[in-house]
Design an enzyme around this catalytic site. Structure first.
Site, PDB file in Angstrom:
ATOM      1  N   ALA A 148       0.773  -1.388   0.124  1.00  0.00           N
ATOM      2  CA  ALA A 148      -0.057   0.013  -0.075  1.00  0.00           C
ATOM      3  C   ALA A 148       0.953   1.193   0.091  1.00  0.00           C
ATOM      4  CB  ALA A 148      -0.952  -0.080   1.245  1.00  0.00           C
ATOM      5  N   LYS A 149       0.519   2.370  -0.654  1.00  0.00           N
ATOM      6  CA  LYS A 149       1.340   3.395  -0.988  1.00  0.00           C
ATOM      7  C   LYS A 149       0.883   4.304   0.324  1.00  0.00           C
ATOM      8  CE  LYS A 149       3.252   6.405  -4.514  1.00  0.00           C
ATOM      9  NZ  LYS A 149       4.877   6.479  -4.116  1.00  0.00           N
TER      10      LYS A 149
END
Ligand code: PMP
Length: 296
Positions: A148-149
């Site tokens: 996940a960014k």
């Protein structure tokens, strides 16, 4: 910003914004390229999909649809008369209360766009950069979703990148908890050995880079075998070629790792082939992969 076109100087947020205190936001970094048919977003759908995926582990509901974010971005570029630019969508828990549980904090959403040239410098694209193996390790995917960014994750990127620059290098490579190669602070890593390409597998606590996927596709189309696997630190030293990929970094050759010269210390032939293929693609000197472009 939150559904309105907002002047740059008015795009502000309260100092008690949840995301500011706890890093509870997710973001993207995409590019719009100036093509013969006008500005075009590169792999925008993949970026928007990843933004929504990044929000999932945090139970964050993005209060706009993917189409609405796309329309807003296209209009943003048009209104600002941008030709090529970098695009930064961000969604974060906003202002309500400051318990770690976000409770009733709204999800604020903003998209910014501005011109941004070569991330590591024009010279880097041609001649490559010197990198340092960071003494900091990447978070393990058992500790935090590394696919996940997430805004908060980037303090690790800052530590690694600044350590490298303080020591006279241009960028870092960060190892994962097991001591294998993970990625750069904002880039994926590729290695060339005996004409074949190797890159850390998604299980190595890395971000599933969109440029990584693009380069894998370009390599496969050119019959260059690609291995997504564990890559040990020592393999970097004996590689024929190394390079970084990223939406910001594009395809950047790596010249030295910890002052060990890689190959002959210049951009290698496979790096050059894939880098040219990448720029031919994004500058639309080919009509391949038209479906990867969203025209403004
Ligand atoms: N790894 C990290 C940690 C990053 O921040 C980025 C930049 N988004 C990448 C890899 C490369 O991903 P992409 O090609 O999708 O920009």
């Amino acid at each position: 910003m939150n559904g309105e076109f907002t002047d740059w100087e008015d795009a502000t947020t309260h100092v008690l914004t949840h995301g500011l205190h706890y890093g509870t936001g997710v973001f993207e970094g995409a590019r719009c390229y100036d093509t013969e048919n006008g500005p075009a977003l590169f792999r925008w759908d993949a970026h928007v999909d990843r933004l929504f995926d990044s929000a999932k582990p945090y139970d964050m509901e993005i209060p706009f649809s993917k189409d609405e974010l796309t329309e807003a971005t296209l209009e943003l570029i048009e209104r600002n008369d941008l030709e090529s630019c970098y695009i930064r969508p961000v969604a974060y828990y906003g202002y309500d209360q400051l318990g770690v549980s976000p409770g009733d904090c709204p999800t604020d959403v903003a998209i910014a766009a501005w011109p941004w040239g070569a991330y590591l410098g024009e010279d880097a694209l041609q001649n490559g950069i010197d990198v340092m193996i960071s003494s900091w390790r990447k978070h393990a995917s058992s500790q935090i979703p590394t696919n996940a960014k997430t805004n908060g994750l980037y303090v690790n990127s800052l530590l690694a990148g600044e350590e490298a620059r303080r020591n006279g290098y241009e960028e870092a490579i960060v190892l994962n908890k097991e001591g294998n190669v993970a990625e750069g602070p904002g880039e994926n890593v590729f290695m060339v050995r005996d004409g074949e390409l190797y890159t850390p597998a998604l299980s190595e606590s890395i971000l599933d880079g969109i440029t990584r996927d693009t380069v894998i596709t370009l390599a496969e189309e050119r019959d260059i075998p690609v291995h997504e696997t564990a890559v040990s630190r020592g393999e970097l030293n004996t590689a024929d070629e190394l390079f970084f990929t990223g939406s910001a970094a594009e395809v950047t050759p790596i010249r030295k790792v910890d002052n060990v010269v890689i190959g002959d210390g210049s951009r290698g032939p496979i790096t050059e082939e894939l880098q040219s293929a990448f720029f031919d693609l994004v500058d639309r000197r080919t009509d391949a992969h038209d479906d990867w472009f969203t025209h403004v």
